[in-house]
Scaffold this active site. Structure first.
Site, PDB file in Angstrom:
ATOM      1  CE  LYS A 115      27.852  -5.102  30.739  1.00 14.49           C
ATOM      2  NZ  LYS A 115      27.768  -5.423  28.640  1.00 14.49           N
ATOM      3  CG  ASP A 140      30.945  -4.739  26.583  1.00 12.73           C
ATOM      4  OD1 ASP A 140      31.294  -6.557  27.319  1.00 12.73           O
ATOM      5  OD2 ASP A 140      30.575  -3.849  27.502  1.00 12.73           O
TER       6      ASP A 140
HETATM    7  P1  NDP Z   1      20.558  -0.859  26.373  1.00 12.56           P
HETATM    8  O1  NDP Z   1      19.329  -1.581  26.977  1.00 12.56           O
HETATM    9  O2  NDP Z   1      21.335  -0.404  27.135  1.00 12.56           O
HETATM   10  O3  NDP Z   1      20.323   0.105  24.565  1.00 12.56           O
HETATM   11  C1  NDP Z   1      19.223  -0.517  24.035  1.00 12.56           C
HETATM   12  C2  NDP Z   1      19.335  -0.059  22.857  1.00 12.56           C
HETATM   13  O4  NDP Z   1      18.788  -0.028  21.544  1.00 12.56           O
HETATM   14  C3  NDP Z   1      19.029   1.933  22.676  1.00 12.56           C
HETATM   15  O5  NDP Z   1      19.745   2.173  21.858  1.00 12.56           O
HETATM   16  C4  NDP Z   1      17.176   1.663  22.577  1.00 12.56           C
HETATM   17  O6  NDP Z   1      17.031   2.575  22.269  1.00 12.56           O
HETATM   18  C5  NDP Z   1      17.641   0.106  21.019  1.00 12.56           C
HETATM   19  N1  NDP Z   1      16.228  -0.183  20.704  1.00 12.56           N
HETATM   20  C6  NDP Z   1      15.541  -1.134  21.508  1.00 12.56           C
HETATM   21  N2  NDP Z   1      14.213  -1.886  20.950  1.00 12.56           N
HETATM   22  C7  NDP Z   1      14.502  -1.170  20.096  1.00 12.56           C
HETATM   23  C8  NDP Z   1      13.612  -1.364  18.824  1.00 12.56           C
HETATM   24  N3  NDP Z   1      13.017  -1.772  18.451  1.00 12.56           N
HETATM   25  N4  NDP Z   1      13.699  -1.022  17.510  1.00 12.56           N
HETATM   26  C9  NDP Z   1      15.178   0.260  17.868  1.00 12.56           C
HETATM   27  N5  NDP Z   1      16.047   0.260  18.696  1.00 12.56           N
HETATM   28  C10 NDP Z   1      15.501  -0.488  19.741  1.00 12.56           C
HETATM   29  O7  NDP Z   1      21.360  -2.848  25.396  1.00 12.56           O
HETATM   30  P2  NDP Z   1      22.833  -2.594  25.449  1.00 12.56           P
HETATM   31  O8  NDP Z   1      23.264  -1.727  25.050  1.00 12.56           O
HETATM   32  O9  NDP Z   1      23.381  -3.533  27.180  1.00 12.56           O
HETATM   33  O10 NDP Z   1      22.820  -4.279  24.879  1.00 12.56           O
HETATM   34  C11 NDP Z   1      22.456  -3.764  23.016  1.00 12.56           C
HETATM   35  C12 NDP Z   1      22.530  -5.394  22.649  1.00 12.56           C
HETATM   36  O11 NDP Z   1      24.041  -5.863  22.698  1.00 12.56           O
HETATM   37  C13 NDP Z   1      22.283  -6.083  23.314  1.00 12.56           C
HETATM   38  O12 NDP Z   1      21.010  -7.150  21.483  1.00 12.56           O
HETATM   39  C14 NDP Z   1      22.835  -6.623  23.862  1.00 12.56           C
HETATM   40  O13 NDP Z   1      23.198  -8.937  24.193  1.00 12.56           O
HETATM   41  C15 NDP Z   1      24.250  -6.840  23.080  1.00 12.56           C
HETATM   42  N6  NDP Z   1      25.739  -6.729  23.237  1.00 12.56           N
HETATM   43  C16 NDP Z   1      26.720  -7.591  22.746  1.00 12.56           C
HETATM   44  C17 NDP Z   1      27.723  -7.627  24.060  1.00 12.56           C
HETATM   45  C18 NDP Z   1      28.386  -9.153  23.249  1.00 12.56           C
HETATM   46  O14 NDP Z   1      29.666  -9.280  24.420  1.00 12.56           O
HETATM   47  N7  NDP Z   1      28.378 -10.046  21.826  1.00 12.56           N
HETATM   48  C19 NDP Z   1      27.816  -7.079  25.119  1.00 12.56           C
HETATM   49  C20 NDP Z   1      27.556  -6.257  25.520  1.00 12.56           C
HETATM   50  C21 NDP Z   1      25.605  -6.180  24.571  1.00 12.56           C
HETATM   51  P3  NDP Z   1      16.519   3.669  22.791  1.00 12.56           P
HETATM   52  O15 NDP Z   1      17.633   4.144  23.002  1.00 12.56           O
HETATM   53  O16 NDP Z   1      15.250   4.667  21.785  1.00 12.56           O
HETATM   54  O17 NDP Z   1      15.601   3.147  23.844  1.00 12.56           O
END
Ligand code: NDP
Length: 272
Positions: free
Chosen positions: A67, A103
């Protein structure tokens, strides 16, 4: 008649439901399109799009992890794409490439229209500060909640986002450890914790009886976050509605038509 060609580009991409969704939209609106999945090698995003454009494509959706690259690739950007610094929809207009981010509007439409949950004046907790969070904060704040609090595993990432969006509304950062002192009407899980089936360290004390718990992730079974909320007696939903709504907005960007989303959400739920 020549089909207008579209695709979802990602890595991985085989799990994507976008072909099913856009094919259903096209059938319902009598548009003739072809929609495919396109796996781009991690280091060949630009080449993959260039090739697709050269074949006469009209546009594409962009998914993980491209993205940001799509944002850089676009020659013109919508205001919401600029704000999100991420693009999930590209439209090829001759030499120009228009980039948009649907989104956030997809999430807000699912919550307000499909789930009939007005966001105005609500106290929102947003869990996560990654790409998805970045795309939804602007549209959430434009719905005028009382407050939007961000809590994230890496505190500094939440601070960065709150700083970027502070001009749009009442936004603050909370540490996960202090959530027990606060209550929210809407709790959105925009972390990818559910992908690893891990539970977030949030207390049930931050729910009230009418809280809506919304997980951006979706699947055949409830996510750990949804299970936790339901065990606390709270309504919990997954992000399937958001997925269909963001696709509907992308379809509008390409075709100028708003498809009816309800039958497609029903169909996808049946097919999960
Ligand atoms: P990113 O990788 O950009 O961000 C991940 C986020 O999750 C960060 O804030 C990270 O924290 C946090 N994180 C990851 N693992 C853990 C954990 N074990 N415990 C706590 N926090 C955690 O991912 P995206 O933002 O792109 O996607 C996030 C979710 O949204 C995904 O599940 C994706 O499938 C979903 N999604 C759904 C959409 C829909 O249309 N329904 C559209 C877009 C996304 P940190 O900053 O500490 O790394």
């Amino acid at each position: 008649m020549v089909n207008a060609r579209y695709a979802v580009i990602g890595n991985p991409v085989e799990h994507s439901k976008s072909p099913e969704i856009h094919t259903a939209f096209a059938q319902a609106t009598r548009q003739i399109i072809a929609y495919q999945r396109l796996l781009a090698p991690l280091d060949k995003f630009r080449e993959t799009i260039d090739q697709f454009r050269a074949e006469g494509a009209a546009g594409c959706n962009i998914t993980v992890p491209f993205k940001r690259k799509a944002f850089a690739f676009a020659t013109t950007l919508s205001a919401r794409a600029r704000e999100a610094v991420a693009v999930n929809t590209l439209r090829f207009d001759g030499e120009l490439v228009f980039g948009d981010n649907t989104d956030g509007v997809g999430l807000v439409r699912d919550i307000e229209c499909n789930l009939n949950f007005p966001i105005g004046k609500k106290r929102i907790l947003l869990l996560g500060a990654g790409g998805a969070a970045r795309g939804i904060i602007g549209p959430l704040l434009r719905s005028k909640p009382a407050q939007l609090a961000i809590a994230n595993r890496t505190f500094d990432n939440a601070v960065q986002l709150a700083t970027q969006f502070q001009a749009l509304g009442n936004i603050c950062v909370l540490s996960l450890e202090n959530l027990v002192e606060h209550q929210f009407d809407l709790v959105i899980n925009a972390t990818s914790a559910s992908l690893n089936n891990s539970q977030l360290p949030i207390p049930a004390a931050c729910f009230v009886a009418q809280t809506l718990a919304y997980d951006l992730m979706y699947g055949k079974v409830d996510t750990p976050f949804m299970r936790f909320a339901k065990a606390a007696g709270i309504q919990a939903v997954d992000g399937l509605g958001m997925l269909v709504e963001q696709a509907a907005e992308a379809f509008f960007v390409w075709r100028g038509l708003h498809p009816d989303t309800a039958p497609v959400i029903r169909q996808l739920k049946q097919n999960l």
